[in-house]
Design a protein around this motif. Structure first.
Motif, PDB file in Angstrom:
ATOM      1  N   ASN A  30       0.744  -1.045   0.029  1.00 20.28           N
ATOM      2  CA  ASN A  30      -0.254   0.027  -0.097  1.00 20.28           C
ATOM      3  C   ASN A  30       0.789   1.260  -0.043  1.00 20.28           C
ATOM      4  N   PHE A  58       1.562  -4.021  -7.056  1.00 17.29           N
ATOM      5  CA  PHE A  58       0.157  -3.913  -6.725  1.00 17.29           C
ATOM      6  C   PHE A  58       0.013  -3.150  -5.278  1.00 17.29           C
ATOM      7  N   SER A  60      -1.776   0.176  -3.431  1.00 16.07           N
ATOM      8  CA  SER A  60      -2.985   0.916  -3.296  1.00 16.07           C
ATOM      9  C   SER A  60      -3.117   1.428  -1.770  1.00 16.07           C
ATOM     10  N   ALA A  63      -4.527  -0.562   1.354  1.00 17.70           N
ATOM     11  CA  ALA A  63      -4.788  -1.974   0.836  1.00 17.70           C
ATOM     12  C   ALA A  63      -4.412  -3.067   2.298  1.00 17.70           C
ATOM     13  N   THR A  67      -7.377  -7.337   0.822  1.00 20.42           N
ATOM     14  CA  THR A  67      -7.860  -6.370  -0.267  1.00 20.42           C
ATOM     15  C   THR A  67      -7.101  -7.271  -1.617  1.00 20.42           C
ATOM     16  N   HIS A  68      -5.856  -7.604  -1.413  1.00 16.38           N
ATOM     17  CA  HIS A  68      -4.955  -8.197  -2.429  1.00 16.38           C
ATOM     18  C   HIS A  68      -5.686  -9.695  -2.847  1.00 16.38           C
ATOM     19  N   ASN A  70      -8.560 -10.472  -2.674  1.00 15.25           N
ATOM     20  CA  ASN A  70      -9.949 -10.300  -3.442  1.00 15.25           C
ATOM     21  C   ASN A  70      -9.625  -9.737  -4.732  1.00 15.25           C
ATOM     22  N   ASN A  71      -8.539  -9.406  -5.273  1.00 12.45           N
ATOM     23  CA  ASN A  71      -8.231  -8.708  -6.223  1.00 12.45           C
ATOM     24  C   ASN A  71      -7.805  -9.768  -7.481  1.00 12.45           C
ATOM     25  N   SER A  72      -8.623 -10.023  -8.444  1.00 16.22           N
ATOM     26  CA  SER A  72      -8.538 -11.016  -9.529  1.00 16.22           C
ATOM     27  C   SER A  72      -7.067 -10.634 -10.255  1.00 16.22           C
ATOM     28  N   SER A  73      -6.585  -9.409 -10.251  1.00 15.73           N
ATOM     29  CA  SER A  73      -5.467  -9.013 -11.196  1.00 15.73           C
ATOM     30  C   SER A  73      -4.303  -9.410 -10.268  1.00 15.73           C
ATOM     31  N   VAL A  74      -4.432  -9.371  -9.023  1.00 19.92           N
ATOM     32  CA  VAL A  74      -3.242  -9.995  -8.306  1.00 19.92           C
ATOM     33  C   VAL A  74      -3.204 -11.513  -8.224  1.00 19.92           C
TER      34      VAL A  74
END
Length: 346
Positions: A30, A58, A60, A63, A67-68, A70-74
């Motif tokens: 973050n 990644f 933000s 975060a 958070t990470h 639940n992040n599909s990109s991660v």
């Protein structure tokens, strides 16, 4: 003719530079990581010591581990594989939460990210980014949980929980928070917090970068890259990082603590540091001859030696090093048929 020679030399030099395989690092974090562009400082510090890091980030504000997760990109990036390291940093408060809340809201998501990374990056390593306490404590949460009340007590909670996760998950921790505490205890005039008393100043980010460098490459920082700092200040932080990381590699789970090798005639030896007992353990199997075990410090000074007879073709012994400093030790095993040395870090 001279121009041709110079051209060939230039090409060869550049081939050597670009032939180096970059170390691929994935950062999940973050604002503590993106403020002052910490990843760039680490890259430039590495370049100054002839190493290349390729960063994927990644980052933000605020975060959390959840958070990470639940992040599909991660998740998709982790599953692509090919990373050498994942630097995993929690939100500034969450790793210091009360134990019940920490175990239910924080720990599981850190464990999921850790496990997923290792499944898709089998040769990669997870390093937890140990953060630091707020400069004057967290006044909002202080009434509900006393460890939030001061910098020292908040930092201690972060220290305990980051290290516990690294031990439980068999991962490592970059002791950035510990280096901050050491620096502040030495001289609090070196201000590591920014004016918001939470995020890092230039000094804080540079010290964090030095710790990350040593944690990734397992070597001292010795760089002419000073970032925004004067040379004396930069060297101070380099020295602190070297002392905190390199003098205690095993404490941060950064060292290889066990060396298992086949010696000769099916004789095998397992030599490792037992942190709980503060001793070096030596287990030798399939041996039918006397064995001499010697321990030396890094300067080849003999610390101790003993001869042992096998029982049922097995030798199991230990050497107490509780009174010795945290450093590299050399263990030498000798018998009539072989001589072998091992390097172990306390």
């Amino acid at each position: 003719m001279k121009r041709s020679i110079l051209l060939v030399s230039f090409i060869l030099i550049n081939l050597c530079v670009f032939a180096q395989t970059p170390t691929k690092v994935l950062y999940l974090g973050n604002s503590y990581t993106y403020v002052n562009d910490l990843t760039d400082i680490v890259e430039r510090l590495s370049q100054s010591q002839e190493k290349e890091i390729q960063s994927t980030e990644f980052l933000s504000g605020g975060a959390r581990f959840q958070t990470h997760w639940n992040n599909s990109s991660v998740i998709n990036t982790i599953k692509q594989g090919g990373f050498d390291f994942m630097i995993l940093q929690g939100q500034s408060q969450e790793v210091a939460f009360p134990q019940g809340q920490f175990l239910s809201e924080v720990y599981p998501y850190a464990q999921k990210l850790d496990s997923l990374f290792k499944a898709y990056n089998p040769n990669g390593k997870v390093i937890f980014f140990m953060t630091w306490g707020y400069r004057y404590g967290d006044a909002t949460n202080c009434p509900f949980y006393p460890p939030f009340c001061t910098y020292s007590s908040m930092s201690q909670e972060l220290y305990n929980n980051y290290r516990q996760m690294s031990l439980d998950f068999q991962s490592s921790v970059a002791p950035i928070g510990a280096a901050w505490s050491y620096s502040i205890n030495l001289d609090s005039n070196y201000v590591l917090h920014s004016p918001d008393n939470s995020h890092p100043s230039y000094d804080g980010s540079y010290l964090a970068a030095c710790v990350l460098y040593s944690s990734i490459f397992k070597e001292n920082v010795n760089s002419s890259f000073n970032y925004q700092l004067d040379t004396q200040t930069a060297q101070r932080y380099q020295q602190i990082a070297n002392e905190i990381v390199m003098d205690s590699l095993s404490h941060w789970n950064l060292a290889v603590l066990s060396t298992n090798e086949m010696l000769t005639n099916n004789i095998s030896a397992d030599v490792y540091y037992n942190e709980k007992e503060s001793s070096i353990k030596i287990d030798v199997k399939n041996i039918d001859e006397d064995l001499t075990v010697s321990i030396f410090d890094i300067n080849a000074k003999l610390i101790g030696s003993k001869s042992i007879k096998p029982t049922n073709n097995i030798i199991s012994t230990s050497i107490d090093i509780s009174n010795q400093n945290k450093r590299l030790y050399i263990i030498k095993l000798e018998s009539s048929s072989f001589s072998k040395t091992f390097k172990i870090v306390k």
